[in-house]
Design an enzyme around this catalytic site. Structure first.
Site, mmCIF file in Angstrom:
data_model
loop_
_atom_site.group_PDB
_atom_site.id
_atom_site.type_symbol
_atom_site.label_atom_id
_atom_site.label_comp_id
_atom_site.label_asym_id
_atom_site.label_seq_id
_atom_site.Cartn_x
_atom_site.Cartn_y
_atom_site.Cartn_z
ATOM 1 N N GLY A 1 31.872 45.014 47.613
ATOM 2 C CA GLY A 1 31.637 46.215 46.834
ATOM 3 C C GLY A 1 32.559 46.252 45.642
ATOM 4 O O GLY A 1 33.555 45.509 45.581
ATOM 5 N N GLN B 1 37.438 49.777 38.762
ATOM 6 C CA GLN B 1 38.073 48.471 38.998
ATOM 7 C C GLN B 1 37.876 47.507 37.837
ATOM 8 O O GLN B 1 38.607 46.523 37.730
ATOM 9 C CB GLN B 1 37.540 47.835 40.292
ATOM 10 C CG GLN B 1 37.982 48.582 41.546
ATOM 11 C CD GLN B 1 37.483 47.877 42.785
ATOM 12 O OE1 GLN B 1 36.356 48.094 43.212
ATOM 13 N NE2 GLN B 1 38.304 47.006 43.351
ATOM 14 N N CYS C 1 40.651 44.566 49.377
ATOM 15 C CA CYS C 1 40.168 45.154 48.130
ATOM 16 C C CYS C 1 40.433 44.160 47.006
ATOM 17 O O CYS C 1 41.513 43.572 46.960
ATOM 18 C CB CYS C 1 40.900 46.477 47.856
ATOM 19 S SG CYS C 1 40.376 47.299 46.345
ATOM 20 N N LEU C 2 39.455 43.997 46.125
ATOM 21 C CA LEU C 2 39.634 43.070 45.008
ATOM 22 C C LEU C 2 40.776 43.509 44.094
ATOM 23 O O LEU C 2 41.321 42.689 43.365
ATOM 24 C CB LEU C 2 38.332 42.948 44.213
ATOM 25 C CG LEU C 2 37.148 42.361 44.996
ATOM 26 C CD1 LEU C 2 35.877 42.417 44.157
ATOM 27 C CD2 LEU C 2 37.435 40.941 45.458
ATOM 28 N N HIS D 1 35.088 53.269 51.301
ATOM 29 C CA HIS D 1 36.092 52.534 50.527
ATOM 30 C C HIS D 1 35.764 52.588 49.033
ATOM 31 O O HIS D 1 36.640 52.903 48.208
ATOM 32 C CB HIS D 1 36.160 51.084 51.020
ATOM 33 C CG HIS D 1 37.064 50.201 50.234
ATOM 34 N ND1 HIS D 1 38.180 49.595 50.774
ATOM 35 C CD2 HIS D 1 37.038 49.802 48.924
ATOM 36 C CE1 HIS D 1 38.800 48.887 49.835
ATOM 37 N NE2 HIS D 1 38.115 48.988 48.707
ATOM 38 N N GLU D 2 34.494 52.299 48.697
ATOM 39 C CA GLU D 2 34.124 52.252 47.273
ATOM 40 C C GLU D 2 34.192 53.641 46.636
ATOM 41 O O GLU D 2 34.663 53.786 45.511
ATOM 42 C CB GLU D 2 32.732 51.638 47.092
ATOM 43 C CG GLU D 2 32.618 50.190 47.549
ATOM 44 C CD GLU D 2 33.703 49.277 47.022
ATOM 45 O OE1 GLU D 2 34.216 49.507 45.909
ATOM 46 O OE2 GLU D 2 34.059 48.324 47.743
ATOM 47 N N HIS E 1 37.536 54.884 45.524
ATOM 48 C CA HIS E 1 38.000 54.399 44.216
ATOM 49 C C HIS E 1 37.706 55.415 43.109
ATOM 50 O O HIS E 1 38.435 55.491 42.121
ATOM 51 C CB HIS E 1 37.309 53.084 43.861
ATOM 52 C CG HIS E 1 37.938 51.854 44.456
ATOM 53 N ND1 HIS E 1 39.223 51.446 44.148
ATOM 54 C CD2 HIS E 1 37.455 50.939 45.318
ATOM 55 C CE1 HIS E 1 39.488 50.309 44.802
ATOM 56 N NE2 HIS E 1 38.443 49.993 45.533
HETATM 57 NI NI NI Z 1 38.405 48.276 46.717
#
Ligand code: NI
Length: 177
Positions: free
Chosen positions: A47, A52, A100-101, A142-143, A146
């Protein structure tokens, strides 16, 4: 259409509340979503949220294809979700490992609601209204976090369960980012 640099923890854009998208559909939104798809695919993520890649708008994408190499990871439909609203369907929570990226190389044990309802629209303006549980529900929570400036380490209850992926899982990955 491009793979964009992913902002990492410490960047103020990841801590800000993202703004609602006004016009759906639009050429600008279409371009943003394509950049997000390209970036997520290049990094093999589950995701990605617009902040991000430095865009403070309420847009997330997510999706996990069934992979026989990771039978414990459930399939999640490829989704573009704009202006999302997430609500728990019960107070039941469960903990599982997340990455997480924007927090590369690390993993943490994070509590999430087990069952949720999520709503929003896709990039064409079509409504989305789904119920989800387990890993699917976890990815959505999670997404969408953000978009409110929340990174998963902020939700870890016991920071002893936060560490480097290669140390925590020397035999291999616990699950996709
Ligand atoms: Ni993330």
């Amino acid at each position: 259409m491009a793979v964009k640099p992913v902002r990492r923890m410490g960047d103020p854009v990841l801590l800000a509340r993202a703004q609602p998208v006004g016009d759906v559909p639009s050429a600008a939104l279409e371009a943003l979503v394509q950049d997000m798809r390209d970036t997520m695919a290049a990094l093999d993520g589950a995701g990605l949220a617009a902040p991000q890649i430095g865009v403070p708008l309420r847009v997330v994408i997510f999706g996990v294809q069934a992979n026989p190499r990771y039978p414990h990871v459930a399939e999640v439909p490829m989704t573009v979700l704009i202006n999302p609203v997430v609500e728990p369907l019960s107070s039941e929570e469960e903990e599982d490992w997340e990455g997480c990226l924007s927090v590369p190389g690390l993993r943490g044990l994070v509590p999430r609601y087990h069952r949720i309802r999520y709503r929003g629209v896709d990039a064409t303006g079509q409504p989305i209204d789904r119920e989800a549980e387990g890993f699917h529900a976890r990815v959505v929570q999670h997404e969408c976090d953000h978009l409110d400036g929340i990174l998963y380490p902020m939700r870890i209850r016991d920071l002893r369960h936060f560490g480097y992926e290669t140390i925590l899982f020397p035999q291999g990955v616990g699950g996709p980012d």
